[in-house]
Design an enzyme around this catalytic site. Structure first.
Site, PDB file in Angstrom:
ATOM      1  N   GLN A   1     -43.914  61.251 -46.256  1.00  0.00           N
ATOM      2  CA  GLN A   1     -44.723  61.020 -47.443  1.00  0.00           C
ATOM      3  C   GLN A   1     -43.911  61.014 -48.739  1.00  0.00           C
ATOM      4  O   GLN A   1     -44.470  61.168 -49.819  1.00  0.00           O
ATOM      5  CB  GLN A   1     -45.830  62.086 -47.499  1.00  0.00           C
ATOM      6  CG  GLN A   1     -46.792  61.959 -46.319  1.00  0.00           C
ATOM      7  CD  GLN A   1     -47.845  63.047 -46.282  1.00  0.00           C
ATOM      8  OE1 GLN A   1     -47.908  63.888 -47.162  1.00  0.00           O
ATOM      9  NE2 GLN A   1     -48.668  63.035 -45.264  1.00  0.00           N
TER      10      GLN A   1
ATOM     11  N   LYS B   1     -46.430  56.067 -38.264  1.00  0.00           N
ATOM     12  CA  LYS B   1     -47.359  55.749 -39.353  1.00  0.00           C
ATOM     13  C   LYS B   1     -47.477  54.235 -39.556  1.00  0.00           C
ATOM     14  O   LYS B   1     -48.564  53.721 -39.836  1.00  0.00           O
ATOM     15  CB  LYS B   1     -46.896  56.423 -40.651  1.00  0.00           C
ATOM     16  CG  LYS B   1     -46.952  57.944 -40.626  1.00  0.00           C
ATOM     17  CD  LYS B   1     -48.378  58.429 -40.623  1.00  0.00           C
ATOM     18  CE  LYS B   1     -48.469  59.950 -40.716  1.00  0.00           C
ATOM     19  NZ  LYS B   1     -48.055  60.471 -42.018  1.00  0.00           N
TER      20      LYS B   1
ATOM     21  N   CYS C   1     -47.625  76.111 -25.513  1.00  0.00           N
ATOM     22  CA  CYS C   1     -47.048  75.595 -26.753  1.00  0.00           C
ATOM     23  C   CYS C   1     -47.109  76.707 -27.780  1.00  0.00           C
ATOM     24  O   CYS C   1     -47.640  77.792 -27.515  1.00  0.00           O
ATOM     25  CB  CYS C   1     -47.782  74.349 -27.248  1.00  0.00           C
ATOM     26  SG  CYS C   1     -49.475  74.661 -27.776  1.00  0.00           S
TER      27      CYS C   1
END
Length: 488
Positions: free
Chosen positions: A305, A274, A460
């Site tokens: 976050q 980020k 996946c």
């Protein structure tokens, strides 16, 4: 719409209340901008649409053939509080004339119901609005015995009329607009767009507030992922922001992720990613003359976050970072996505940012992140920004359909395939076929080293990551021996 113009429909646009309370200069600027935006947007629909601008409204007369499209565009344009549809009658100067007209066109609505007449007027007249309401209401009551009578409060039907000088408008429909400020009045912002629920709603909210919203995308999943995000950006622009031209910048971030894996402790990978995205966004925003960045982060939804980790992330940029979803709940975000039409995009969009952290730190250390940052080779980030490609969002529609279709295989009983488990986790799927463990971030460099005479199936958990990376290798390298394995 007057009786002499039965092939047209009149719309009355009422401004967002916050526009009306601004000072005269700011209000005039915003109204002028909204007027320009409406003409730009509706001008693409028909050249026969007519416009009139007033201090408290904009009137639009549309050919009847495009009414539905015009109405929807007005409802999706920021700065508009209400969209009214009206019947228009010209050269009306007396209450007696109005009584006959309003009764003729509204009598059917009040049969078996209570009603009230509400009037507004502007210009020089010998009577007041209350005189209009009382006389027209009385006339309709006397001439419609089927009605249940006048009810000044909580009436079943409200007949809204406006008299502007000698023009009478009977309001037939009232719609709630998007509200907010007109785009072009609140500056520019660069939105970090992943294509998921959060970043699309954040972008919608800034567009609704009148901010010209550009997009930057960090490509971690190849061409297919990029096209998917471009589709979302185009949808948002076309629906809510097409009055202005904005850009879409794609930054190739696969090598940045690889460098994170090579240099960064696992628990700090998510925060580091980020931070690097903000650093790259700042460089791009500087080139564009943009002062603010936009993200879809919401406090404590995921480990990166938490308030501490958001502080660690923001530390790397001098730009203002807006997070309009910071206090919103996920169900509310998803419901908003459903309302504006982006849910179908978001549900099929993988969230790459969350897949590179294992046992992520939730309360990072400023001193520790500083040490981690020193281990990263920033030449890789500079190269990614240098290789970024920027196009205008209105040009996206030309290339979103170029993506090929990946074959999906569920039956592997023939044993002719080699399964490649591309998940980041250490565990590997067990099948009756030969299986290889090759995490997605290594595919770019390691797949070419495998025997190319074999047929490979990427696997996946949800099938999205494997499909996107398969598409990337097929499109960028021309491989013809890759499909996707999705167990039934």
């Amino acid at each position: 719409m007057s009786e002499s113009k039965a092939k047209t429909q009149k719309f009355i646009v009422k401004f967002f209340p916050e526009v009306m309370v601004k000072g005269s200069k700011a209000k005039r600027q915003m109204i002028d901008q909204l007027y320009s935006n409406i003409k730009t947007i509706l001008g693409r629909i028909s050249k026969e649409i007519e416009y009139k601008k007033f201090f408290d409204k904009i009137e639009i007369v549309s050919p009847i053939e495009v009414v539905v499209e015009v109405r929807q565009k007005l409802l999706d344009t920021s700065g508009i509080e209400l969209v009214l549809e009206a019947l228009q009658f010209d050269n009306i100067s007396t209450i007696d004339e109005m009584k006959e007209i309003v009764n003729k066109y509204s009598a059917k609505e009040i049969q078996g119901k209570t009603f009230v007449v509400r009037a507004k007027r502007s210009g020089e007249h010998e009577f007041k609005s209350t005189d209009m309401e009382r006389n027209i209401g009385g006339f309709m009551l006397a001439n419609n015995p089927e009605t249940k009578g006048v009810a000044l409060k909580n009436a079943d039907v409200t007949i809204n009329i406006e008299l502007v000088h000698k023009q009478l408008n009977i309001i037939t429909q009232k719609y709630q607009g998007l509200s907010g400020f007109p785009i072009g009045t609140q500056g520019d912002i660069l939105s970090l767009m992943s294509g998921g629920f959060d970043s699309t709603i954040a972008s919608y909210l800034t567009m609704k507030r009148g901010i010209k919203t550009h997009f930057v995308f960090f490509n971690l999943g190849g061409i297919a992922h990029e096209i998917g995000v471009k589709q979302v950006a185009y949808y948002l622009w076309n629906k809510f922001g097409s009055s202005h031209r904005v850009t879409f910048t794609s930054v190739p971030f696969e090598d940045v992720v690889t460098e994170i894996f090579n240099s960064t402790s696992q628990s700090y990978m998510g925060v580091t990613l980020k931070r690097l995205m903000l650093m790259a966004s700042e460089k791009i925003a500087d080139k564009m003359g943009i002062d603010a960045l936009l993200t879809g982060e919401s406090v404590a939804q995921v480990s990166s976050q938490t308030l501490r980790n958001l502080a660690l992330i923001d530390e790397v940029t001098n730009k203002l970072v807006l997070r309009p979803l910071s206090t919103m709940n996920k169900p509310d975000i998803m419901e908003m996505a459903n309302q504006i039409g982006t849910r179908r995009f978001a549900e099929s969009m993988p969230e790459y940012c969350g897949v590179i952290s294992k046992n992520p730190v939730t309360h990072g250390s400023f001193s520790r992140i500083e040490k981690e940052a020193k281990k990263f080779n920033y030449e890789v980030l500079d190269k990614a920004v240098e290789d970024a490609i920027t196009i205008n969002v209105d040009e996206i529609d030309a290339d979103v359909n170029s993506i090929g279709q990946i074959d999906i295989i569920s039956d592997i009983s023939s044993g002719e395939y080699t399964i490649i488990d591309i998940r980041q986790s250490d565990d590997c799927i067990e099948t009756s076929c030969e299986t290889i463990k090759l995490p997605f971030f290594k595919l770019k460099t390691e797949f070419e080293k495998l025997p190319q005479e074999k047929q490979y199936l990427f696997y996946c958990d949800k099938g999205i990551l494997s499909q996107l990376h398969a598409q990337y290798l097929i499109d960028s390298k021309g491989y013809k021996n890759i499909k996707v394995y999705r167990p039934q």
